[in-house]
Scaffold this motif. Structure first.
Motif, short mmCIF file in Angstrom:
data_model
loop_
_atom_site.label_atom_id
_atom_site.label_comp_id
_atom_site.label_asym_id
_atom_site.label_seq_id
_atom_site.Cartn_x
_atom_site.Cartn_y
_atom_site.Cartn_z
N TYR A 65 0.85 -1.19 0.00
CA TYR A 65 0.00 0.00 0.00
C TYR A 65 0.89 1.23 0.00
N THR A 67 0.98 5.38 1.11
CA THR A 67 0.33 6.29 2.05
C THR A 67 0.61 7.74 1.66
N LYS A 73 -4.65 5.82 2.01
CA LYS A 73 -3.90 4.66 1.55
C LYS A 73 -4.47 4.13 0.24
N SER A 74 -3.56 3.75 -0.66
CA SER A 74 -3.93 3.14 -1.93
C SER A 74 -3.17 1.84 -2.06
N GLY A 75 -3.91 0.72 -2.19
CA GLY A 75 -3.28 -0.59 -2.18
C GLY A 75 -3.11 -1.19 -3.56
N GLU A 98 -7.56 -2.99 1.67
CA GLU A 98 -6.67 -2.99 2.82
C GLU A 98 -6.13 -4.38 3.14
#
Length: 326
Positions: A65, A67, A73-75, A98
């Protein structure tokens, strides 16, 4: 800038990035197949990556991920399809939630990483294959080209090692775009001490002084998310200038590696900046990287014209002396 070309081909449904590095092929391969090294450059400035798993074998998966400076957050996830060390590997790349599970409605692409030796070192060729033209257009609109280019610009310092990359260069200021500036300085000292020096008032007052003759007379720190800080400086006798200060809020903390704060000049209506501090230690030295986001190009240029870099270099030189005495 190591990236030499980025090309989209709407007919072939591909996006191709080419980058050259002054490092051997085996060293480039190592950087892309070690998750701890990947974390130092895979996310673009302001969006560092954290790999939570990395099963590097055909059929294995990696999850990560990124941040943002504001804590979003981008996973993502990779499924390793094939590996041909040290010439390349192929993955299915997906947006992930997540837990690392691919998000159904987001594009899935096939990425092919190819590495080859050159007379000057090595070359990366990264070809991303999309299933539809809409998917290609979607990721381009999301800033994939700009993000990938800026991410690769961070790889040189990983390949070279911190001392070779930064030692002896002092404080370096790089303009990344109209609103972002990156400042780097290698400090002789371990990461834990450098972090303490940013958050213990008695240490801050010894080094965060700017030009000679100034003193940090008020120092309220904010080591936790949601806390507010305040610093005030004043000139000594015979030094030109007026008392001034900054205040702000802490948005992200990942001690002792990262802290993101807002910064506002106290008592003014000037807009705030976003300051993203990152620390990384290697062989007893710590690289300080400060990514500053300005509200606009005009504000960026006004601040840079004040001699900010010289003032920060004076402070960082003091910091090394302070750490040596701790």
């Amino acid at each position: 800038m190591p990236v030499t070309d980025v090309t989209t081909d709407p007919e072939a449904l591909t996006l191709t990035l080419t980058a050259d590095f002054a490092a051997p092929l085996e060293r480039l391969w190592e950087a892309f197949t070690d998750p701890r090294q990947l974390e130092r450059f895979w996310g673009p400035p302001g969006w560092p990556a954290t790999f939570t798993s990395f099963d590097f074998e055909p059929g294995g998966r990696a999850t990560y991920y990124m941040t943002s400076p504001r804590g979003e957050k981008s996973g993502g996830s990779w499924e390793f399809l094939s590996i041909d060390a040290p010439r390349g590997f192929e993955v299915l790349d997906a947006f992930a939630d997540e837990s690392g599970t691919p998000i159904p409605d987001m594009p899935v692409s096939r990425m092919v990483f190819s590495f080859e030796s050159t007379d000057a070192g090595s070359r990366l060729r990264n070809v991303t294959h999309f299933t539809t033209a809409d998917a290609l257009e979607q990721v381009v609109a999301m800033g994939m080209i700009e993000g990938a280019t800026m991410a690769m610009s961070q790889l040189d310092r990983v390949l070279e090692g911190l001392r070779e990359y930064a030692a002896g260069k002092g404080t370096q200021t790089e303009i990344l775009d109209d609103t972002h500036v990156r400042i780097t300085r290698l400090i002789e000292g371990p990461i834990d001490l450098v972090w303490r020096a940013h958050y213990e008032p008695e240490l801050l007052k010894k080094w965060m002084l700017g030009p000679d003759g100034w003193s940090l007379v008020e120092c309220e720190v904010a080591p936790a998310v949601g806390g507010t800080y305040r610093y005030v400086w004043e000139p000594g006798e015979g030094v030109e200038g007026e008392r001034f200060g900054f205040d702000g809020e802490t948005l992200v903390v990942d001690a002792p590696r990262r802290a993101v704060t807002t910064e506002h000049m106290t008592g003014t209506d000037f807009p705030s900046t976003l300051n993203d501090l990152n620390l990384y230690e290697e062989d007893g030295a710590t690289l300080i990287t400060l990514l500053i986001e300005y509200p606009d190009k005009e504000t960026r240029d006004i601040v840079l014209a004040t001699g900010m870099t010289d003032g920060m270099e004076a402070s960082y030189a003091r910091l090394e002396g302070v750490l040596a005495a701790v």
